[in-house]
Design an enzyme around this catalytic site. Structure first.
Site, PDB file in Angstrom:
ATOM      1  N   TYR A 103      -2.816  -1.193   9.875  1.00 14.29           N
ATOM      2  CA  TYR A 103      -2.768  -1.483   8.436  1.00 14.29           C
ATOM      3  C   TYR A 103      -1.406  -1.091   7.848  1.00 14.29           C
ATOM      4  CZ  TYR A 103      -4.158  -1.158   3.489  1.00 14.29           C
ATOM      5  OH  TYR A 103      -4.246  -1.303   2.117  1.00 14.29           O
ATOM      6  N   SER A 120       0.846  -1.203   0.000  1.00 14.45           N
ATOM      7  CA  SER A 120       0.000   0.000   0.000  1.00 14.45           C
ATOM      8  C   SER A 120       0.870   1.237   0.000  1.00 14.45           C
ATOM      9  CB  SER A 120      -0.885   0.020   1.255  1.00 14.45           C
ATOM     10  OG  SER A 120      -1.519   1.283   1.381  1.00 14.45           O
TER      11      SER A 120
HETATM   12  P1  NAP Z   1     -11.308  -5.725  -1.795  1.00 15.93           P
HETATM   13  O1  NAP Z   1     -12.148  -5.269  -2.933  1.00 15.93           O
HETATM   14  O2  NAP Z   1     -11.890  -5.734  -0.409  1.00 15.93           O
HETATM   15  O3  NAP Z   1     -10.710  -7.178  -2.142  1.00 15.93           O
HETATM   16  C1  NAP Z   1      -9.959  -7.901  -1.220  1.00 15.93           C
HETATM   17  C2  NAP Z   1     -10.417  -9.352  -1.270  1.00 15.93           C
HETATM   18  O4  NAP Z   1      -9.579 -10.119  -0.362  1.00 15.93           O
HETATM   19  C3  NAP Z   1     -11.875  -9.529  -0.788  1.00 15.93           C
HETATM   20  O5  NAP Z   1     -12.569 -10.452  -1.585  1.00 15.93           O
HETATM   21  C4  NAP Z   1     -11.635 -10.038   0.620  1.00 15.93           C
HETATM   22  O6  NAP Z   1     -12.732 -10.708   1.199  1.00 15.93           O
HETATM   23  C5  NAP Z   1     -10.457 -10.943   0.408  1.00 15.93           C
HETATM   24  N1  NAP Z   1      -9.874 -11.348   1.668  1.00 15.93           N
HETATM   25  C6  NAP Z   1      -9.763 -10.606   2.804  1.00 15.93           C
HETATM   26  N2  NAP Z   1      -9.253 -11.339   3.779  1.00 15.93           N
HETATM   27  C7  NAP Z   1      -9.036 -12.583   3.283  1.00 15.93           C
HETATM   28  C8  NAP Z   1      -8.533 -13.785   3.821  1.00 15.93           C
HETATM   29  N3  NAP Z   1      -8.189 -13.877   5.104  1.00 15.93           N
HETATM   30  N4  NAP Z   1      -8.425 -14.871   3.013  1.00 15.93           N
HETATM   31  C9  NAP Z   1      -8.815 -14.814   1.726  1.00 15.93           C
HETATM   32  N5  NAP Z   1      -9.323 -13.692   1.158  1.00 15.93           N
HETATM   33  C10 NAP Z   1      -9.433 -12.592   1.930  1.00 15.93           C
HETATM   34  O7  NAP Z   1      -9.999  -4.826  -1.682  1.00 15.93           O
HETATM   35  P2  NAP Z   1      -9.038  -4.177  -2.813  1.00 15.93           P
HETATM   36  O8  NAP Z   1      -9.205  -2.707  -2.722  1.00 15.93           O
HETATM   37  O9  NAP Z   1      -9.158  -4.879  -4.109  1.00 15.93           O
HETATM   38  O10 NAP Z   1      -7.649  -4.507  -2.129  1.00 15.93           O
HETATM   39  C11 NAP Z   1      -6.756  -5.508  -2.637  1.00 15.93           C
HETATM   40  C12 NAP Z   1      -5.399  -5.296  -1.980  1.00 15.93           C
HETATM   41  O11 NAP Z   1      -4.911  -3.994  -2.320  1.00 15.93           O
HETATM   42  C13 NAP Z   1      -5.467  -5.337  -0.445  1.00 15.93           C
HETATM   43  O12 NAP Z   1      -4.327  -6.009   0.046  1.00 15.93           O
HETATM   44  C14 NAP Z   1      -5.429  -3.874  -0.058  1.00 15.93           C
HETATM   45  O13 NAP Z   1      -4.877  -3.668   1.227  1.00 15.93           O
HETATM   46  C15 NAP Z   1      -4.542  -3.297  -1.161  1.00 15.93           C
HETATM   47  N6  NAP Z   1      -4.716  -1.860  -1.371  1.00 15.93           N
HETATM   48  C16 NAP Z   1      -5.873  -1.343  -1.894  1.00 15.93           C
HETATM   49  C17 NAP Z   1      -5.962   0.027  -2.104  1.00 15.93           C
HETATM   50  C18 NAP Z   1      -7.186   0.677  -2.688  1.00 15.93           C
HETATM   51  O14 NAP Z   1      -7.172   1.897  -2.858  1.00 15.93           O
HETATM   52  N7  NAP Z   1      -8.236  -0.054  -3.027  1.00 15.93           N
HETATM   53  C19 NAP Z   1      -4.902   0.862  -1.760  1.00 15.93           C
HETATM   54  C20 NAP Z   1      -3.772   0.304  -1.224  1.00 15.93           C
HETATM   55  C21 NAP Z   1      -3.674  -1.059  -1.044  1.00 15.93           C
HETATM   56  P3  NAP Z   1     -13.709  -9.858   2.208  1.00 15.93           P
HETATM   57  O15 NAP Z   1     -14.500  -8.947   1.319  1.00 15.93           O
HETATM   58  O16 NAP Z   1     -14.518 -10.921   2.873  1.00 15.93           O
HETATM   59  O17 NAP Z   1     -12.818  -9.121   3.174  1.00 15.93           O
END
Ligand code: NAP
Length: 235
Positions: free
Chosen positions: A138, A125
């Site tokens: 986080y 991140s």
């Molecule tokens: P998202 O839409 O919430 O997708 C994350 C997926 O991971 C969800 O399906 C979630 O399930 C699943 N997950 C969570 N915990 C898990 C576990 N223990 N085992 C298996 N699957 C699990 O989030 P995203 O925005 O695409 O984020 C993806 C990655 O990018 C994350 O690591 C996040 O920290 C990082 N990130 C995102 C942003 C942003 O702006 N979006 C910025 C910086 C970093 P649930 O819905 O049940 O939790």
């Protein structure tokens, strides 16, 4: 045909990465705790549970062969003033975002070592570059993922395995929109766009394109790097 596992592959960034790698010609297993039953490329596992990972990987290896590409995109966020984070909550965020990456890499690594070739990309991140108030758990978890990435790159380079991290900044996903709805972003997504040098929110496809490059044969001399994809918000 190479086989790739993408954790968090049911939503947002992980979903876009899985789709991109599929269109680039990989066998792709999208691994998520929310894997949908009707999708035969989706595998249900919780990255914090080594037994569920081992079971899913057993099926993936049987169907698709050894796994030589891994993208760790599963993650959870957290917003709370530091004094109000209880230890259970602190541990929950670290458990998924850091220990989940540990378990998944450990589960997949033997295939890569055996093949003498592998690609690991960890989605960290941009908040680990800048720090972020109310997200100390986080940010700590994601900073650790960057450190793990650098150390593993040194350790695994001689085995033909590259390890890089992509820290996204402000990507339009369900995670971001949930935070906007809960008024946790310090403004709307639109407000943040005005503070972003390229004047748009990032897309999951922006992250997927960077991962696709890092996974490609051409990126074999890139390892241990933290490749920011954030529209210029962090330089
Ligand atoms: P998202 O839409 O919430 O997708 C994350 C997926 O991971 C969800 O399906 C979630 O399930 C699943 N997950 C969570 N915990 C898990 C576990 N223990 N085992 C298996 N699957 C699990 O989030 P995203 O925005 O695409 O984020 C993806 C990655 O990018 C994350 O690591 C996040 O920290 C990082 N990130 C995102 C942003 C942003 O702006 N979006 C910025 C910086 C970093 P649930 O819905 O049940 O939790």
């Amino acid at each position: 045909m190479k086989t790739a596992v993408v954790t968090g592959g049911a939503s947002g960034i992980g979903l876009a990465i899985a789709q991109r790698l599929r269109s680039d010609g990989f066998h792709v297993a999208a691994l998520d705790r929310n894997a949908s039953a009707g999708d035969d490329s989706a595998y249900r596992a919780d990255v914090t549970d080594p037994d569920s990972l081992a079971a899913a990987l057993g099926t993936i290896r049987e169907k698709l062969g050894p796994v030589t590409v891994l993208v760790n995109a599963a993650g959870v966020d957290g917003f709370k003033r530091f004094q109000n984070i209880d230890f259970a909550e602190w541990k929950r965020v670290i458990e998924v975002n850091l220990h989940g990456v540990f378990h998944t890499i450990q589960a997949v690594l033997p295939d890569m070592v055996e093949a003498g070739w592998g690609r690991i990309v960890n989605i960290s991140s941009s908040s680990a570059q800048s720090g972020q108030p109310f997200m100390s758990h986080y940010v700590s978890s994601k900073s650790a993922v960057n450190g793990l990435t650098k150390s593993l790159a040194l350790e695994l380079g001689p085995s033909g395995i590259t390890v890089n991290a992509v820290p996204p900044g402000f990507i339009d996903t369900p995670m971001l929109r949930r935070s906007e709805e809960r008024r946790l972003l310090g403004g709307t997504v639109e407000d943040h766009i005005q503070r972003t040098p390229v004047r748009r929110v990032g897309t999951p496809e922006d992250i997927a394109a960077t991962c696709a490059f890092l996974i490609s044969e051409e990126a074999g001399y890139i390892t241990g790097q933290i490749i920011g994809v954030n529209g210029g918000r962090n330089t």
